[in-house]
Design a protein around this motif. Sequence first.
Motif, PDB file in Angstrom:
ATOM      1  N   PRO A   4       0.810  -1.236   0.000  1.00  0.00           N
ATOM      2  CA  PRO A   4       0.000   0.000   0.000  1.00  0.00           C
ATOM      3  C   PRO A   4       0.839   1.280   0.000  1.00  0.00           C
ATOM      4  O   PRO A   4       0.324   2.351  -0.305  1.00  0.00           O
ATOM      5  N   ALA A   5       2.114   1.183   0.349  1.00  0.00           N
ATOM      6  CA  ALA A   5       2.953   2.388   0.411  1.00  0.00           C
ATOM      7  C   ALA A   5       3.109   3.043  -0.948  1.00  0.00           C
ATOM      8  O   ALA A   5       3.234   4.266  -1.053  1.00  0.00           O
ATOM      9  N   GLY A   6       3.119   2.249  -2.028  1.00  0.00           N
ATOM     10  CA  GLY A   6       3.259   2.821  -3.360  1.00  0.00           C
ATOM     11  C   GLY A   6       4.700   3.099  -3.748  1.00  0.00           C
ATOM     12  O   GLY A   6       5.641   2.622  -3.113  1.00  0.00           O
ATOM     13  N   ARG A   7       4.868   3.935  -4.765  1.00  0.00           N
ATOM     14  CA  ARG A   7       6.183   4.171  -5.351  1.00  0.00           C
ATOM     15  C   ARG A   7       6.917   5.362  -4.761  1.00  0.00           C
ATOM     16  O   ARG A   7       8.144   5.405  -4.775  1.00  0.00           O
ATOM     17  N   PHE A   8       6.186   6.334  -4.263  1.00  0.00           N
ATOM     18  CA  PHE A   8       6.851   7.540  -3.754  1.00  0.00           C
ATOM     19  C   PHE A   8       7.822   7.248  -2.609  1.00  0.00           C
ATOM     20  O   PHE A   8       8.929   7.782  -2.598  1.00  0.00           O
ATOM     21  N   VAL A  31      14.750  15.292  -9.664  1.00  0.00           N
ATOM     22  CA  VAL A  31      13.856  14.576  -8.745  1.00  0.00           C
ATOM     23  C   VAL A  31      12.476  14.402  -9.372  1.00  0.00           C
ATOM     24  O   VAL A  31      11.872  13.321  -9.296  1.00  0.00           O
ATOM     25  N   VAL A  32      11.960  15.452 -10.002  1.00  0.00           N
ATOM     26  CA  VAL A  32      10.653  15.374 -10.656  1.00  0.00           C
ATOM     27  C   VAL A  32      10.686  14.379 -11.810  1.00  0.00           C
ATOM     28  O   VAL A  32       9.753  13.574 -11.987  1.00  0.00           O
ATOM     29  N   ILE A  33      11.749  14.389 -12.596  1.00  0.00           N
ATOM     30  CA  ILE A  33      11.866  13.432 -13.704  1.00  0.00           C
ATOM     31  C   ILE A  33      11.900  12.003 -13.178  1.00  0.00           C
ATOM     32  O   ILE A  33      11.249  11.099 -13.722  1.00  0.00           O
ATOM     33  N   LEU A  60       9.094   9.223 -14.000  1.00  0.00           N
ATOM     34  CA  LEU A  60       9.529   7.969 -14.624  1.00  0.00           C
ATOM     35  C   LEU A  60       9.028   6.771 -13.826  1.00  0.00           C
ATOM     36  O   LEU A  60       8.535   5.789 -14.391  1.00  0.00           O
ATOM     37  N   MET A  61       9.131   6.835 -12.511  1.00  0.00           N
ATOM     38  CA  MET A  61       8.683   5.724 -11.677  1.00  0.00           C
ATOM     39  C   MET A  61       7.173   5.564 -11.732  1.00  0.00           C
ATOM     40  O   MET A  61       6.655   4.440 -11.695  1.00  0.00           O
ATOM     41  N   ARG A  62       6.450   6.667 -11.820  1.00  0.00           N
ATOM     42  CA  ARG A  62       4.991   6.589 -11.901  1.00  0.00           C
ATOM     43  C   ARG A  62       4.520   6.076 -13.254  1.00  0.00           C
ATOM     44  O   ARG A  62       3.546   5.328 -13.341  1.00  0.00           O
ATOM     45  N   GLY A  63       5.215   6.481 -14.314  1.00  0.00           N
ATOM     46  CA  GLY A  63       4.759   6.152 -15.647  1.00  0.00           C
ATOM     47  C   GLY A  63       5.218   4.809 -16.169  1.00  0.00           C
ATOM     48  O   GLY A  63       4.628   4.263 -17.103  1.00  0.00           O
ATOM     49  N   SER A  64       6.302   4.260 -15.603  1.00  0.00           N
ATOM     50  CA  SER A  64       6.844   2.997 -16.096  1.00  0.00           C
ATOM     51  C   SER A  64       6.466   1.857 -15.171  1.00  0.00           C
ATOM     52  O   SER A  64       6.815   1.865 -13.992  1.00  0.00           O
ATOM     53  N   ARG A  65       5.744   0.854 -15.693  1.00  0.00           N
ATOM     54  CA  ARG A  65       5.372  -0.335 -14.935  1.00  0.00           C
ATOM     55  C   ARG A  65       6.272  -1.513 -15.291  1.00  0.00           C
ATOM     56  O   ARG A  65       6.068  -2.621 -14.815  1.00  0.00           O
TER      57      ARG A  65
END
Length: 288
Positions: free
Chosen positions: A103-107, A271-273, A277-282
């Motif tokens: 549940p923590a996610g990617r952030f 950092v934003v990139i 990248l982590m959010r958009g790439s599965r």
Amino acid sequence: MTDSGMTTSARMGAAWMLARREWTRFFRQRNRVTAAIVQPLLFWLLFGTGLRGSFESAGGESFSQFFLPGTIGLIVLFTAIFATISVIEDRREGFMQSVLVSPAGRFPVLVGKVLGGAAIAWAQALIFLLLVYLVGAASIAWTFPWLLLLLAIIAIAMCALGMIVAWPMESTQGFHAIMMLGLMPMWLLAGTFFPIPAWSLSGPVIESGAATMGDWGGWVLAGIMQLNPLSYSMLELRRLLNPTLDLSSAGFAPSSTTCWTVTVIATIVVVVIAWRLMRGSRKADTMV
């Protein structure tokens, strides 16, 4: 509450545990601790001694003094490489997949990896600085707190850049190849090994005769070096290490405000990139 169903404090707790894991892993590998400090120290001593008589810098610095900020930058760079390569190792061992489906996610993964690696790099740079002060190669000045802050920002930027490269990577060999191809030239072209020359939009300055290929090559090189965000960080690092140094006669000498602004903006951008990248790439979710 967040979209993942966890509170912000819980997600930050997960990030803290990942950062702490980076510290535990680092100090269990004593060869990393030794190599990360000894190798740049050897570079500084060998190059500082060997090139002492063939170097002249603005302000009358010796090469050892000039190369000192670059050595500190090299420590941060090496640490960023070793800290972010653990992303590939964690994926291969299955640890990363278990974190990503939690549940923590990617952030928290990004925050934990970047802050964990940056803290290690910052601590190593501080140890090196203390050694430099101990042998009398530099003296502690009123700028020391600002020096520590700048090192922390640079460390975060380098680790975030490492995450950008490591996240889509499938092999450690490919990671090392890209990091050496990208980060090492970026470090060399930041005024760490030789001064950054002056640059003019109108082309190379020719005192007599026509411009040669070498003149245009130097003009292009100077432009690339001045476009490199790390150049501004290294220049400000040099200024903070030696506040009495006069850089007014140097070819490239932007103000402290400009150096800090470029460094902070570049850190935010990488950092934003990395986060996008982590959010958009599965791909990393199933990559083994």
